[in-house]
Design an enzyme around this catalytic site. Structure first.
Site, PDB file in Angstrom:
ATOM      1  N   CYS A 110       0.835  -1.200   0.000  1.00 21.67           N
ATOM      2  CA  CYS A 110       0.000   0.000   0.000  1.00 21.67           C
ATOM      3  C   CYS A 110       0.878   1.261   0.000  1.00 21.67           C
ATOM      4  O   CYS A 110       1.537   1.525  -0.992  1.00 21.67           O
ATOM      5  CB  CYS A 110      -0.996  -0.029   1.161  1.00 21.67           C
ATOM      6  SG  CYS A 110      -2.343   1.155   0.917  1.00 21.67           S
ATOM      7  N   HIS A 213      -3.517  -5.446   0.273  1.00 22.83           N
ATOM      8  CA  HIS A 213      -3.027  -5.736   1.635  1.00 22.83           C
ATOM      9  C   HIS A 213      -3.064  -7.234   1.939  1.00 22.83           C
ATOM     10  O   HIS A 213      -4.008  -7.698   2.611  1.00 22.83           O
ATOM     11  CB  HIS A 213      -3.890  -5.002   2.658  1.00 22.83           C
ATOM     12  CG  HIS A 213      -3.612  -3.548   2.775  1.00 22.83           C
ATOM     13  ND1 HIS A 213      -2.740  -3.035   3.719  1.00 22.83           N
ATOM     14  CD2 HIS A 213      -4.070  -2.496   2.066  1.00 22.83           C
ATOM     15  CE1 HIS A 213      -2.702  -1.708   3.599  1.00 22.83           C
ATOM     16  NE2 HIS A 213      -3.492  -1.357   2.601  1.00 22.83           N
ATOM     17  N   GLU A 215      -1.449  -8.798   4.130  1.00 21.30           N
ATOM     18  CA  GLU A 215      -1.393  -9.019   5.590  1.00 21.30           C
ATOM     19  C   GLU A 215      -2.788  -8.992   6.207  1.00 21.30           C
ATOM     20  O   GLU A 215      -2.994  -9.568   7.279  1.00 21.30           O
ATOM     21  CB  GLU A 215      -0.470  -7.989   6.255  1.00 21.30           C
ATOM     22  CG  GLU A 215      -1.093  -6.654   6.611  1.00 21.30           C
ATOM     23  CD  GLU A 215      -1.418  -5.782   5.401  1.00 21.30           C
ATOM     24  OE1 GLU A 215      -1.073  -6.155   4.272  1.00 21.30           O
ATOM     25  OE2 GLU A 215      -2.031  -4.710   5.607  1.00 21.30           O
TER      26      GLU A 215
END
Ligand code: MN
Length: 240
Positions: A110, A213, A215
Site C-alpha cells: 500500500c 493488503h 497481511e
C-alpha cells in the site's frame, strides 16, 4: 536455512498524547512471523541511521500508512490529498535507497508500494477519485479481510509465480496509487480501471510492491501469505 531478520517500517502516532507511540498494524508482524521470518519493527529514526541499519537486516517490509508528501515526487498538493509525515517519508526513502544499493530483498504494501516508487523516482496519483471520476472505489469502508476488486496479473511476472497469471480478487484500502512508475520497476498488475496494483524490479532482484493488503487477508485466505514467504525465502538465501 537461517531465519532471516525482516525489518518492518512503522510510524510515530502523535495522536497518543502526552507521549507519542511507535505504531504498526500487528498483522504485518504476524504475517512475517507466519512466513518464517523474524520480524523487527523499525521506528522512524534520523535518516543517517539507515546506512548503519540496512547491513544488519536480511530483508525489509515497507508497511502501509499516510500519504507521501507531494513535493517528494515533484508535485504540489491537490484536492483529495491526505495527511503526510515528512520525517517518516524521508527516513523510509533513505532506507529504500540504501536497501536498493545493497540489493536487500524488499516488499512494499500500500503506502509501502507507493513509497518504493517515489524513492526510485516515480510519481503518485494524489487521489484516485479526483484524478479519474470514472475510477472504481478503491477504499470502501469494509473490514481488511474483505475481498473488493479484481486485478489482472501479467504473464511471466514474479507475482504470477505467487498467485498465478490472470484475474485475482484482492482487498483495497487506498485512495492514492502509483502514477508514473520509476525506471527500475515494471507494472505487473492493474485493476480494471487501470490503477497500478503491483510493481516489481526489472532486473529480477526481489523488490515487490503491492497496492493491496495481503497481511489483512492471509488468516482468512492462506494463499495471501505467499508474498511474505517469497520475501522471507529471498532474505534467507541472502543470509546463508
Ligand atoms: Mn485497489
Amino acid at each position: 536455512m537461517t531465519a532471516p531478520l525482516i525489518g518492518i517500517t512503522s510510524f510515530e502516532d502523535r495522536s497518543r498524547q502526552p507521549a507519542p507511540y511507535v505504531s504498526l498494524k500487528n498483522s504485518y508482524v504476524r504475517a512475517v512471523e507466519a512466513a518464517g521470518g523474524i520480524p523487527v519493527v523499525l521506528p522512524v529514526a534520523d535518516k543517517r541511521q539507515a546506512r548503519l541499519l540496512i547491513p544488519r537486516l536480511d530483508g525489509i517490509l515497507f508497511s502501509g500508512g499516510n500519504d507521501v508528501a507531494p513535493w517528494l515526487f515533484g508535485q504540489e498538493p491537490l484536492p483529495g490529498m491526505g495527511s503526510w509525515d515528512t520525517l517518516r517519508d524521508e527516513w523510509e526513502i533513505e532506507l529504500c535507497n540504501r536497501a536498493w544499493d545493497a540489493r536487500l530483498p524488499m516488499l512494499g504494501i500500500c503506502r509501502g508500494c507507493q513509497l518504493m516508487n517515489v524513492a526510485r523516482g516515480g510519481t503518485l496519483i494524489q487521489d484516485i477519485a479526483q484524478s479519474n471520476p470514472k475510477a472504481m472505489l478503491h477504499n470502501p469502508t469494509i473490514p481488511h479481510d474483505e475481498l473488493c476488486h479484481h486485478i489482472e496479473i501479467e504473464k511471466g511476472s514474479m507475482l504470477s509465480t505467487l498467485f498465478g497469471q490472470g484475474a485475482l480478487l484482492v482487498n483495497s484500502l487506498h485512495h492514492q496509487a502509483v502514477g508514473e512508475p520509476a525506471e527500475d520497476f515494471t507494472v505487473t498488475a492493474r485493476s480494471q480501471d487501470g490503477i497500478v496494483e503491483a510493481l516489481e524490479a526489472k532486473d529480477g532482484r526481489f523488490a515487490l510492491a503491492l497496492q493491496f493488503h495481503p497481511e489483512g487477508l492471509f488468516l482468512r485466505y492462506p494463499a495471501f501469505l505467499a508474498p511474505f514467504k517469497a520475501l522471507v525465502d529471498a532474505a534467507s538465501r541472502r543470509a546463508d
